[in-house]
Design a protein around this motif. Structure first.
Motif, PDB file in Angstrom:
ATOM      1  N   ARG A 264       8.524   5.297   0.844  1.00 63.49           N
ATOM      2  CA  ARG A 264       7.281   5.876   0.328  1.00 63.49           C
ATOM      3  C   ARG A 264       6.066   4.984   0.607  1.00 63.49           C
ATOM      4  N   SER A 265       6.280   3.885   1.301  1.00 64.81           N
ATOM      5  CA  SER A 265       5.138   3.037   1.615  1.00 64.81           C
ATOM      6  C   SER A 265       4.356   3.614   2.791  1.00 64.81           C
ATOM      7  N   ALA A 266       3.129   3.157   2.928  1.00 63.94           N
ATOM      8  CA  ALA A 266       2.218   3.698   3.933  1.00 63.94           C
ATOM      9  C   ALA A 266       2.691   3.357   5.342  1.00 63.94           C
TER      10      ALA A 266
ATOM     11  N   MET B 213      -2.507   6.293   8.731  1.00 64.83           N
ATOM     12  CA  MET B 213      -3.561   7.008   8.031  1.00 64.83           C
ATOM     13  C   MET B 213      -4.526   7.666   8.989  1.00 64.83           C
TER      14      MET B 213
ATOM     15  N   GLY C 177      -9.451   9.592   3.513  1.00 62.97           N
ATOM     16  CA  GLY C 177      -8.257   9.065   4.177  1.00 62.97           C
ATOM     17  C   GLY C 177      -6.981   9.682   3.645  1.00 62.97           C
ATOM     18  N   VAL C 178      -6.179  10.242   4.544  1.00 61.08           N
ATOM     19  CA  VAL C 178      -4.838  10.723   4.205  1.00 61.08           C
ATOM     20  C   VAL C 178      -3.859   9.666   4.687  1.00 61.08           C
ATOM     21  N   VAL C 179      -2.981   9.203   3.798  1.00 56.64           N
ATOM     22  CA  VAL C 179      -2.073   8.111   4.146  1.00 56.64           C
ATOM     23  C   VAL C 179      -0.640   8.640   4.181  1.00 56.64           C
ATOM     24  N   TYR C 180      -0.086   8.724   5.384  1.00 54.80           N
ATOM     25  CA  TYR C 180       1.278   9.219   5.558  1.00 54.80           C
ATOM     26  C   TYR C 180       2.278   8.110   5.243  1.00 54.80           C
ATOM     27  N   SER C 181       3.449   8.495   4.730  1.00 54.12           N
ATOM     28  CA  SER C 181       4.501   7.523   4.451  1.00 54.12           C
ATOM     29  C   SER C 181       5.585   7.600   5.524  1.00 54.12           C
TER      30      SER C 181
ATOM     31  N   ASP D 215       0.909  -4.870   4.696  1.00 52.11           N
ATOM     32  CA  ASP D 215       0.518  -3.508   5.066  1.00 52.11           C
ATOM     33  C   ASP D 215      -0.943  -3.453   5.513  1.00 52.11           C
TER      34      ASP D 215
ATOM     35  N   ARG E  91      -4.132  -2.861   7.870  1.00 52.49           N
ATOM     36  CA  ARG E  91      -4.399  -1.725   8.737  1.00 52.49           C
ATOM     37  C   ARG E  91      -4.803  -2.179  10.136  1.00 52.49           C
TER      38      ARG E  91
ATOM     39  N   ASP F  37       4.826  13.024  -4.363  1.00 59.31           N
ATOM     40  CA  ASP F  37       6.023  12.294  -4.733  1.00 59.31           C
ATOM     41  C   ASP F  37       7.140  13.227  -5.199  1.00 59.31           C
TER      42      ASP F  37
ATOM     43  N   MET G 126       0.847  -1.189   0.000  1.00 58.42           N
ATOM     44  CA  MET G 126       0.000   0.000   0.000  1.00 58.42           C
ATOM     45  C   MET G 126       0.882   1.238   0.000  1.00 58.42           C
ATOM     46  N   LEU G 127       0.759   2.026  -1.033  1.00 54.26           N
ATOM     47  CA  LEU G 127       1.550   3.248  -1.104  1.00 54.26           C
ATOM     48  C   LEU G 127       0.831   4.350  -0.350  1.00 54.26           C
ATOM     49  N   SER G 128       1.608   5.257   0.160  1.00 56.36           N
ATOM     50  CA  SER G 128       1.001   6.394   0.836  1.00 56.36           C
ATOM     51  C   SER G 128       0.371   7.314  -0.199  1.00 56.36           C
ATOM     52  N   THR G 129      -0.415   8.271   0.275  1.00 55.71           N
ATOM     53  CA  THR G 129      -0.999   9.245  -0.647  1.00 55.71           C
ATOM     54  C   THR G 129      -0.224  10.556  -0.611  1.00 55.71           C
ATOM     55  N   MET G 130       0.983  10.516  -0.035  1.00 56.80           N
ATOM     56  CA  MET G 130       1.794  11.733   0.014  1.00 56.80           C
ATOM     57  C   MET G 130       2.310  12.093  -1.384  1.00 56.80           C
TER      58      MET G 130
ATOM     59  N   VAL H 144       0.007  -0.701   8.790  1.00 55.43           N
ATOM     60  CA  VAL H 144      -0.399   0.700   8.704  1.00 55.43           C
ATOM     61  C   VAL H 144      -1.295   1.050   9.893  1.00 55.43           C
TER      62      VAL H 144
ATOM     63  N   TYR I 231      -6.244  11.194  -1.954  1.00 56.68           N
ATOM     64  CA  TYR I 231      -6.860  10.537  -0.802  1.00 56.68           C
ATOM     65  C   TYR I 231      -6.872   9.039  -1.042  1.00 56.68           C
ATOM     66  N   HIS I 232      -6.924   8.284   0.039  1.00 58.47           N
ATOM     67  CA  HIS I 232      -6.987   6.824  -0.053  1.00 58.47           C
ATOM     68  C   HIS I 232      -8.175   6.412  -0.924  1.00 58.47           C
TER      69      HIS I 232
END
Lengths: 540, 540
Positions: free
Chosen positions: B177-179, B182, B194-198, B63, B65, A7, A1-5, B89, B396-397
């Motif tokens: 860069r992976s999650a 969130m 959903g905001v997914v931080y890396s 990953d 949740r 790039d 699962m990649l983040s949504t940050m 995550v 967003y997720h």
């Protein structure tokens, strides 16, 4: 699962755009023989754009290398930003390299253009015919007519070249792991090795320089950058200053104690960084001609171990705390910083401050013994320091010396111990440790002990082969002028100061200890003298 | 040309390993009804390893949740590190969401396990049958027997589960860069997003929190983390604290003014962060029962604009500077911090401190007008703020609301102006601006002006369609108890306070302004009431 940050890339073009806009009024002050010359970060941004346009007009494309052979000044600073931000690679040429080393690094990096300060033209001119890839030389702060260039090399005036250029540039997007700048280490063995910094490593390092656990460089600082810009990127100060808008004071070629004291009096910097020798010189100057320097909130000292006496004098007599730090060209250079832990005061705090410092989160560290085992952090076990992290080299340019790197770690060549709370104390360079019967003898400890004898001016200790013990120490002594001392007397002097098994059997007297281009003991040459039978050795 | 820097990843496993070793003695203090409960960062490291082992034993892989439904306490902190560091995550569930929103986010994130505090079990239990992917619930700080779980859901005791596990874990290497974590935004329109931080974004954000131009969180700090850990990662304080070894004080559920004052008296934090409401409440408490709080070197205020009066009272009466900051869930959340520039003092400094703050180098910003043009930074031109950078969301997720993102920029939905030196002043939410005849009317300004009338308790302004002007303001007024006022009187009151063309023609009186789950005016519902004809409107 990649983040949504997002790039996006960490890039020096973004750093330049940020600093020259948000901190447009921050100052760059360059010292000259007529006193201070001032410009703003907005000016710096425009000059960097002009320089990038000029370099493009000279044919610089892609990641070609552009060398600088310059003092710390505003023009060098413009090159620091323009060259990486346009996608090319800044190569800071060390003006103190031996001539054959200078030629080697310019050819090895394949420098296309060299920017040179007028005062350094004579030094560059001698080597220029040997620099095979250089096509253009740009003379700043001086007259280009003074340079007789070899055929095929065009000479330009920095001022004239930039005056013809627009003051904006369409800075390209770059991959953050691409090369931004390079600096060769002037080691004591073999050819110099190129360390190539990335946009990413410089960005992260700049953040660290502004963090509370490191230099704490802040928007309110006026930083006097004494460390040459050709030494490990001036310890990262120019880039970090741009990040938060700290003003910069550049001493150009005025690095002697007297002009430094003048710069301090005129500019009242709040922060400065330099090697111990600079501060020792300044101290003598201040003793001869007293001056208030309490505007310095702190000064950082690295490059070699800072004598505790120097730290105490600065703090107790002048109210200026010295911050001890460790690093090397391969570590960008911030490796560790000796801020005592929260709550430590008095003598306890001093004991922490004498160390090489604590590792920040981005620098991982471990100690490795002779058999490759990891040692505990007990402040006793001594091994070679290895480090890893996003601004630590993972190799040299062109793949030189691959044995310095393994499993993602850099072998620093430094030997020491680490406390349970992550403070490093270095005792030796790995190659200077004498391995005697499975135990390590510190050459630095022995040298310091011998040098504490009143008749000794200098002493250098090297390991020499020994059938029984593998290695034993050989002490090379320079006797102080007008004094005399024998090897027997020195052994006797040492007998109650070092362990019996460490007492050296081999002694020689020499006129001076050979030195490297940066003034360190050159033990490689001393070892060569010994193996060539050039030393007259007394054995016990 | 690639750099020769190491290619390692910025990861929370490295952060945990660093902090729990180098800062082993730093403290985590959790407030309980029996006072402080203390552990060290070394304990935290061991508990995080136990939790990771426990989650692995429950089948958490890759990953997946893991949700948390918890107050700010040591167990939540262990989850903050264990879950991302093991490669899973962390999903912080907001305990204040409306029930249907809570169900939505747990299902949308596909939470497999939920950690819950004993005191929150009743709140979770009601929604648990609707959470379709949850297989395990772990009850911390309470009795698992109080939870009647639906079939297919196993309930565990946090303490018993961890007691059975080893206190080390082989933390995996992850792509930065992976999650890692969130957090859903509880916006006023549509479903939560959903905001997914890396790992990368959290690492960089943590460095920024410790930089001199931001919060300056330092190893010497004891940080009171009042912002809930389910609101934008507690403004990044837990991770930043681990980076430099700052101690943490966690108030658990004791967020009312009286227990907060007790925590301050007992623990003497040096730093704290919270929304204005919390500080307003504390102020009233301090006025009723005076107490020295000067141990706070600084407190950061964000989440909504900080009233200047609050800043002055804290600084002038209690000696505690308030640091104003702006951010949102989508910005990790550090977007800008209102430290005045070097040299600004007195009233000039205050003017800077009232703003939403200055952008750090890692946050790029621009203002965009209605036609998509970029506006100048002249502290006058007003447009929608867009931001970009390594800890800013690029989506967003699941791809919700793609129109919030374009060309690598986040449309913040905030409207304001930027000064030439990069200070942001927000005036409105974009959707709350009334677009009248090509000009923008600030609904917030109108509301504040109407609310300054002594008979008005609350006032909310929305735009309503207008044939000639596109939109015109409608003012919904709540009259103060025991008072009375007419629309005509209010128009008269406004007549010398706002520009003539801004004077509202449409007025309605309501019993209360509808609010969101976090207490903000819910203009979406107000607009719905209007379009459904539920409001009794007076027109002029």
């Amino acid at each position: 699962m990649l983040s949504t940050m997002q790039d996006g890339q960490l890039s020096l073009a973004n750093l330049l755009k940020h600093g020259s806009r948000v901190h447009a009024t921050s100052q760059v002050t360059t010292w000259t023989d007529q006193g201070p010359r001032r410009e703003t970060y907005a000016d710096l941004g425009r000059n960097a754009a002009r320089l990038a346009n000029a370099l493009r007009s000279l044919g610089i494309t892609g990641d070609q290398r552009v060398g600088t052979f310059m003092w710390n000044n505003a023009e060098h600073l413009a090159a620091y930003f323009a060259i990486p931000a346009m996608g090319a690679v800044l190569h800071t040429l060390n003006i103190r390299l031996f001539p054959e080393q200078l030629t080697f690094v310019a050819n090895h990096a394949e420098d296309q253009v060299v920017l040179v300060d007028g005062s350094l033209v004579p030094l560059l001119a001698k080597q220029l015919p040997e620099m095979k890839t250089v096509r253009h030389v740009i003379v700043a702060n001086g007259d280009p007519a003074t340079l007789q260039a070899p055929s095929g090399v065009e000479v330009h005036s920095y001022d004239a070249l930039l005056a013809a250029q627009p003051d904006t540039f369409d800075w390209p997007e770059v991959d953050e792991r691409s090369a931004a700048a390079m600096c060769y280490t002037s080691g004591t063995t073999g050819d110099p090795k190129g360390v190539v910094y990335s946009h990413r490593s410089i960005w992260l390092h700049s953040m660290q320089v502004c963090m509370t656990d490191s230099m704490q460089l802040s928007p309110a600082d006026k930083a006097l950058v004494i460390v040459p810009m050709f030494h490990a990127m001036s310890w990262g100060m120019p880039y970090a200053a741009m990040m938060v808008g700290a003003s910069l004071i550049m001493p150009d070629r005025f690095l002697q104690p007297k002009p430094l004291a003048q710069i301090l009096a005129s500019e009242k910097p709040t922060f400065a960084g330099a090697v111990p020798t600079i501060w020792q010189g300044l101290l003598q100057q201040l003793e001869a001609e007293p001056q208030d320097i309490s505007h310095l909130r702190e000064v950082v000292v690295g490059g070699s171990a800072c004598p505790p006496a120097l730290m105490h004098t600065f703090e107790e007599r002048y109210g200026v705390p010295i911050l001890h730090a460790w690093g090397m060209t391969e570590t960008s250079p911030l490796g560790s910083v000796a801020r005592p832990p929260a709550g430590a005061t008095g003598e306890e705090a001093w004991q922490y401050r004498y160390t090489q410092g604590r590792f920040p989160a981005s620098v991982r560290a471990r100690l490795i013994d002779d058999d490759g085992n990891e040692l505990p952090w007990d402040n006793e076990s001594v091994g070679e320091l290895e480090v890893a992290g996003p601004w630590i080299a993972g190799g040299y340019h062109g793949g030189a010396d691959p044995e310095k790197f393994h499993d993602g770690w850099l072998r620093t060549g430094d030997v020491g111990k680490i406390s349970p709370d992550g403070y490093l104390t270095l005792t030796d360079r790995a190659k200077d440790v004498i391995k005697s019967g499975g135990e390590w003898i510190s050459s630095v400890d022995l040298e310091n002990t011998v040098m504490s004898h009143p008749a000794v001016a200098e002493a250098a200790v090297i390991g020499v082969p020994d059938e029984k013990w593998d290695e034993r120490p050989l002490v090379a002594v320079v006797v102080r002028e007008g004094q005399s001392v024998t090897a027997e007397e020195l052994r006797e002097f040492l007998s109650d100061k070092v362990a019996k098994w460490q007492l050296p059997e081999h002694w020689t007297f020499i006129d001076e200890v050979p030195k490297t281009s940066v003034g360190k003991f050159d033990k490689k040459r001393l070892r060569a003298f010994h193996s060539q039978g050039k030393l007259d050795v007394t054995h016990f």
